[in-house]
Write a protein that holds these residues in place. Structure first.
Motif, short mmCIF file in Angstrom:
data_model
loop_
_atom_site.label_atom_id
_atom_site.label_comp_id
_atom_site.label_asym_id
_atom_site.label_seq_id
_atom_site.Cartn_x
_atom_site.Cartn_y
_atom_site.Cartn_z
N ALA A 121 30.48 2.41 34.41
CA ALA A 121 31.41 2.24 33.29
C ALA A 121 30.75 1.52 32.11
CB ALA A 121 32.65 1.49 33.75
N LYS A 122 29.61 0.88 32.35
CA LYS A 122 28.93 0.14 31.28
C LYS A 122 28.32 1.05 30.22
CE LYS A 122 27.53 -3.91 34.01
NZ LYS A 122 26.38 -4.76 34.40
N LEU A 123 27.96 2.27 30.62
CA LEU A 123 27.25 3.15 29.70
C LEU A 123 27.59 4.60 30.04
CD1 LEU A 123 25.07 2.87 27.40
CD2 LEU A 123 23.36 3.41 29.15
N HIS A 124 27.97 5.36 29.02
CA HIS A 124 28.35 6.76 29.25
C HIS A 124 27.19 7.55 29.87
CE1 HIS A 124 30.35 10.58 28.71
NE2 HIS A 124 29.32 11.04 28.04
N GLU A 125 25.96 7.21 29.47
CA GLU A 125 24.80 7.93 30.01
C GLU A 125 24.64 7.71 31.51
OE1 GLU A 125 24.22 7.85 25.68
OE2 GLU A 125 24.90 6.40 27.18
N PHE A 126 25.12 6.57 32.03
CA PHE A 126 25.09 6.35 33.48
C PHE A 126 25.96 7.38 34.19
CE2 PHE A 126 24.09 1.48 33.31
CZ PHE A 126 22.82 1.78 32.83
N ILE A 127 27.14 7.60 33.62
CA ILE A 127 28.06 8.59 34.21
C ILE A 127 27.41 9.97 34.21
CG2 ILE A 127 30.32 9.70 33.97
CD1 ILE A 127 31.31 7.09 32.69
N GLN A 128 26.77 10.32 33.09
CA GLN A 128 26.09 11.61 33.00
C GLN A 128 24.96 11.72 34.01
OE1 GLN A 128 25.05 11.52 28.75
NE2 GLN A 128 26.56 13.14 28.38
N LEU A 129 24.27 10.60 34.21
CA LEU A 129 23.14 10.59 35.15
C LEU A 129 23.57 11.00 36.55
CD1 LEU A 129 20.07 9.72 35.35
CD2 LEU A 129 20.93 7.51 36.15
N TRP A 130 24.78 10.55 36.95
CA TRP A 130 25.25 10.78 38.31
C TRP A 130 26.10 12.04 38.45
CZ3 TRP A 130 23.69 8.12 42.54
CH2 TRP A 130 23.04 6.89 42.32
N THR A 131 26.18 12.88 37.42
CA THR A 131 27.03 14.07 37.50
C THR A 131 26.51 15.09 38.50
OG1 THR A 131 25.87 14.99 35.59
CG2 THR A 131 27.98 13.88 35.18
N SER A 132 25.21 15.10 38.76
CA SER A 132 24.65 16.07 39.70
C SER A 132 23.39 15.49 40.32
CB SER A 132 24.31 17.38 38.98
OG SER A 132 23.36 17.16 37.96
N PRO A 133 23.06 15.93 41.54
CA PRO A 133 21.82 15.47 42.17
C PRO A 133 20.62 15.98 41.39
CG PRO A 133 22.78 17.26 43.43
CD PRO A 133 23.79 16.89 42.38
N ARG A 134 19.54 15.21 41.44
CA ARG A 134 18.37 15.63 40.66
C ARG A 134 17.11 14.93 41.17
NH1 ARG A 134 20.09 14.21 34.90
NH2 ARG A 134 22.19 14.50 35.77
#
Length: 314
Positions: A121-134
């Motif tokens: 929740a601290k950074l929108h990019e964190f949420i994007q990072l975890w949207t899919s395995p990579r």
């Protein structure tokens, strides 16, 4: 002479795991007396090959830092090769299996889902990072791998500490770790032009080698050796610059030559098969039908019935 399995047809993909049958795993932690743990850091250095069957962690996300070694990650039935230094990011509920091909030095950071949600929740990019395995490679910079390893070591020390403020310290280090991964993925994008230029050069070299050797039953490793790159690098370059796997590129070249011979030549299907390195016409027919959707003889008849046919381009 027989075509190699890799050159004849793509390897059979692992059957896609069904969520109803995939094990839902609760993870072991070193300090079970701490029932309210929210981050766990483990260091694993098995010798030889080591494999886990497809499974999921409904209550945890994982960051696996592969310091050295290589292997293949099975993600929902798709195979993703990796080679250290790199990071494997596995969100909650992600169905995955791991096959470490060589001795692998790896650090496994396991993060409880509610705490991970709080940090994200601290950074929108964190949420994007975890949207899919990579798989996030760190191989372009020796400093990146060292920095990430030092971060994880510090995180492990903080997690296991009872010092004042260790909860705050843990959160700060987790935040730094995720921020570095976000920046790595963004730096990949900003450096995409130079990376793409290099990938294009690699793929152009690969295409030339295919033109020279596609009849010779070579393995992908043979091509990689001639190019002085690893299989991981070759696959990555092909995915970036051609959006095809190396095996598919070899197949495409064989099919192009087969079509030319069928349309413009007088050789029989059996003669064409032998000229392309196949052991027998039956196998060539199966290969051609799988790639084109028609048997070679059907393709020849249909193509020759077309008026004003044009030469096929590579």
């Amino acid at each position: 002479m027989t075509h190699s399995a890799e050159a004849k047809h793509p390897p059979k993909s692992v059957a896609k795991a069904k969520h109803t049958t995939v094990p839902k795993v609760r993870l072991y932690v070193d300090r079970p007396e701490k029932n309210n743990w929210f981050v766990h850091v483990g260091h694993v250095t098995e010798r030889g090959r080591w494999r886990t069957e497809p499974h999921a962690h409904p209550e945890y996300g994982q960051v696996i830092f592969v310091r050295s070694g290589r292997g293949v990650m099975n993600l929902e039935g798709s195979s993703v090769p990796f080679e250290g230094p790199c990071v494997l990011l596995l969100p909650t509920e992600c169905v995955h299996g791991l096959d470490y091909e060589l001795d692998v030095d790896r650090w496994v950071v396991t993060i409880e889902v509610s705490y991970l949600t709080q940090v994200n929740a601290k950074l929108h990019e964190f949420i994007q990072l975890w949207t899919s395995p990579r798989m996030i490679p760190l191989s372009y910079s020796a400093e990146a791998g060292i920095e990430f390893c030092n971060l994880i070591k510090s995180l492990k020390h903080e997690v296991e500490s009872d010092a004042v403020g260790h909860v705050v310290g843990t959160e700060a280090l987790i935040t730094s770790l995720l921020l570095m991964l976000v920046r790595e993925t963004h730096s990949d994008q900003s450096a995409n032009e130079s990376a793409t230029r290099n990938d294009i050069r690699q793929v152009d070299r690969f295409r030339k080698l295919i033109d020279e050797h596609f009849r010779e039953n070579l393995q992908l490793q043979d091509y990689a050796s001639m190019m002085a790159v690893s299989l991981v690098q070759l696959r990555a370059a092909c995915a970036s610059a051609s959006e095809q796997s190396p095996t598919k590129m070899i197949h495409a070249r064989i099919i192009t030559e087969a079509k030319r011979s069928l349309i413009f030549g007088d050789m029989s299907v059996e003669q064409i098969a032998f000229s392309l390195g196949f052991a027998d016409a039956a196998y060539f027919t199966r290969f051609f039908r799988r790639e084109v959707g028609q048997a070679p003889s059907q393709f020849r008849i249909a193509a020759r019935q077309q008026p004003n046919r044009k030469a096929l381009s590579q």
